[in-house]
Design an enzyme around this catalytic site. Structure first.
Site, PDB file in Angstrom:
ATOM      1  N   LYS A 130       0.803  -1.227   0.000  1.00  0.00           N
ATOM      2  CA  LYS A 130       0.000   0.000   0.000  1.00  0.00           C
ATOM      3  C   LYS A 130       0.836   1.278   0.000  1.00  0.00           C
ATOM      4  O   LYS A 130       0.381   2.321  -0.450  1.00  0.00           O
ATOM      5  CB  LYS A 130      -0.943   0.024   1.212  1.00  0.00           C
ATOM      6  CG  LYS A 130      -2.105  -0.949   1.091  1.00  0.00           C
ATOM      7  CD  LYS A 130      -3.068  -0.804   2.267  1.00  0.00           C
ATOM      8  CE  LYS A 130      -4.176  -1.819   2.195  1.00  0.00           C
ATOM      9  NZ  LYS A 130      -5.195  -1.640   3.221  1.00  0.00           N
ATOM     10  N   ASN A 143      -4.909   2.148  -1.510  1.00  0.00           N
ATOM     11  CA  ASN A 143      -5.475   0.789  -1.600  1.00  0.00           C
ATOM     12  C   ASN A 143      -6.236   0.585  -2.918  1.00  0.00           C
ATOM     13  O   ASN A 143      -6.790  -0.478  -3.147  1.00  0.00           O
ATOM     14  CB  ASN A 143      -6.376   0.465  -0.390  1.00  0.00           C
ATOM     15  CG  ASN A 143      -7.792   0.992  -0.556  1.00  0.00           C
ATOM     16  OD1 ASN A 143      -8.002   2.029  -1.179  1.00  0.00           O
ATOM     17  ND2 ASN A 143      -8.753   0.288  -0.007  1.00  0.00           N
ATOM     18  N   ASP A 193     -10.262   2.714   2.206  1.00  0.00           N
ATOM     19  CA  ASP A 193     -10.354   2.086   3.537  1.00  0.00           C
ATOM     20  C   ASP A 193     -11.074   3.001   4.533  1.00  0.00           C
ATOM     21  O   ASP A 193     -11.884   2.555   5.341  1.00  0.00           O
ATOM     22  CB  ASP A 193      -8.960   1.768   4.094  1.00  0.00           C
ATOM     23  CG  ASP A 193      -8.380   0.503   3.497  1.00  0.00           C
ATOM     24  OD1 ASP A 193      -9.159  -0.375   3.072  1.00  0.00           O
ATOM     25  OD2 ASP A 193      -7.135   0.396   3.460  1.00  0.00           O
ATOM     26  N   GLY A 232      -1.390   1.401  13.388  1.00  0.00           N
ATOM     27  CA  GLY A 232      -0.862   0.866  12.128  1.00  0.00           C
ATOM     28  C   GLY A 232      -1.671   1.369  10.948  1.00  0.00           C
ATOM     29  O   GLY A 232      -2.358   2.401  11.029  1.00  0.00           O
ATOM     30  N   GLY A 233      -1.618   0.632   9.844  1.00  0.00           N
ATOM     31  CA  GLY A 233      -2.252   1.078   8.599  1.00  0.00           C
ATOM     32  C   GLY A 233      -3.754   1.275   8.734  1.00  0.00           C
ATOM     33  O   GLY A 233      -4.296   2.304   8.291  1.00  0.00           O
ATOM     34  N   ALA A 234      -4.444   0.300   9.334  1.00  0.00           N
ATOM     35  CA  ALA A 234      -5.910   0.406   9.457  1.00  0.00           C
ATOM     36  C   ALA A 234      -6.272   1.590  10.349  1.00  0.00           C
ATOM     37  O   ALA A 234      -7.162   2.389  10.023  1.00  0.00           O
ATOM     38  CB  ALA A 234      -6.476  -0.895  10.035  1.00  0.00           C
TER      39      ALA A 234
END
Ligand code: NAP
Length: 273
Positions: free
Chosen positions: A69, A90, A105, A130-132
């Protein structure tokens, strides 16, 4: 619809990718609407050549998953403001070989949450950085939530908090969930086969909306604890669904058949659990 010379190809790139549920959702949507599209999964490690391939072959729309990503960003022609702010792509749209990166996302997470609650002015604790968590935190900032980021590694919580103008803390600060309206769990804790939760049960209360981004299993330990405490629940699979719905609409230009895609996702998830 059979595949022919006019079929448009969309795909997901990642590594690993064989467990991805995106092909199930997108292909079910194409079939339901009779669209001449097909969606494939490609496990890739050479991102530069994969992007060159997308451009050369005219792959119409691409979903990007872990671990690419961030890496894809340097090979694209344009990155939209959302993806720039989040710092991750994404989704790639191919418009006559011009590749634009975006991020669905955050949209997936916010839509999932807004099915259950208003976000504006709500006190939201996000566990994870983190990413999320990043994508969600940027969505929350746009919605003017009062955000607190809590993470195992405090420095990462602090860095993200600075970007989204939030408070921050580490796992010793979880008790402040007692004063929150919304709890969003966005770490890997509780993912199959790890049946654990970072959140002590006593911090959950009936006025809390609990969103666990972990979607495998669907009923995580946190979700079970939250149900027992009388909280409203937002399932992680809903974020996965709605980020795919947003991609579907970008790729095809038509409204996604959400229920069909949800059914395909839940069938796929049931096989994984
Ligand atoms: N529902 C959806 O659509 C969706 C979308 C994306 C991701 N997810 C899920 O979100 C979760 C996180 O994914 P990600 O991409 O954000 O991963 P990531 O970028 O690798 O971040 C991992 C996060 O988990 C924390 N963490 C890892 N091990 C931990 C432990 N033992 N105790 C406490 N915290 C721990 C990390 O904390 P440190 O900073 O301290 O390492 C970090 O905050 C995964 O379960 C993933 O499946 C769901």
């Amino acid at each position: 619809m059979s595949i022919n010379a006019k079929t448009k190809l969309c795909c997901i790139i990642g590594n690993p990718v064989e467990h991805s549920l995106s092909p199930l959702m997108h292909n079910a949507g194409y079939k339901a609407l009779g669209l001449n599209f097909v969606y494939m999964a490609f496990q890739i490690s050479d991102v530069a050549n994969a992007i060159a391939g997308i451009r050369a072959l005219g792959i119409h729309g691409t979903s990007v998953t872990v671990p690419h990503k961030l890496t894809v960003m340097k090979y694209l022609d344009e990155i939209d403001e959302t993806a720039k702010a989040i710092g991750a792509v994404n989704t790639i749209i191919n418009d006559q070989a011009k590749l634009t990166g975006t991020n669905t996302d955050y949209e997936g997470a916010i839509r999932a949450l807004e099915e259950k609650t208003k976000i504006e002015e709500k006190r939201v604790t996000v566990v994870g950085a983190g990413g999320a968590a990043r994508a969600i935190a940027f969505g929350l900032k746009q919605k003017k939530a009062k955000i607190k980021i809590i993470n195992r590694t405090k420095e990462r919580a602090q860095a993200l908090a600075k970007e989204v103008r939030a408070e921050h803390g580490d796992l010793t600060d979880l008790s402040q969930i007692k004063n929150s309206d919304i709890l969003i769990h966005a770490t890997i804790t509780g993912m199959h086969p790890d049946n654990k939760s970072l959140v002590p049960k006593e911090y959950l209360h009936k006025n809390l909306v609990v969103f666990d981004v972990v979607y495998n299993p669907r009923e995580t330990k946190l979700i079970n604890d939250a149900k027992k405490a009388g909280c409203q629940i937002v399932y992680g699979y809903k974020m996965l669904l709605y980020q795919a719905v947003a991609q579907f609409e970008l790729f095809t230009g038509v409204k996604a058949p959400v229920e069909v895609m949800e059914e395909a996702l839940l069938k796929g998830l049931a096989k994984h659990e």
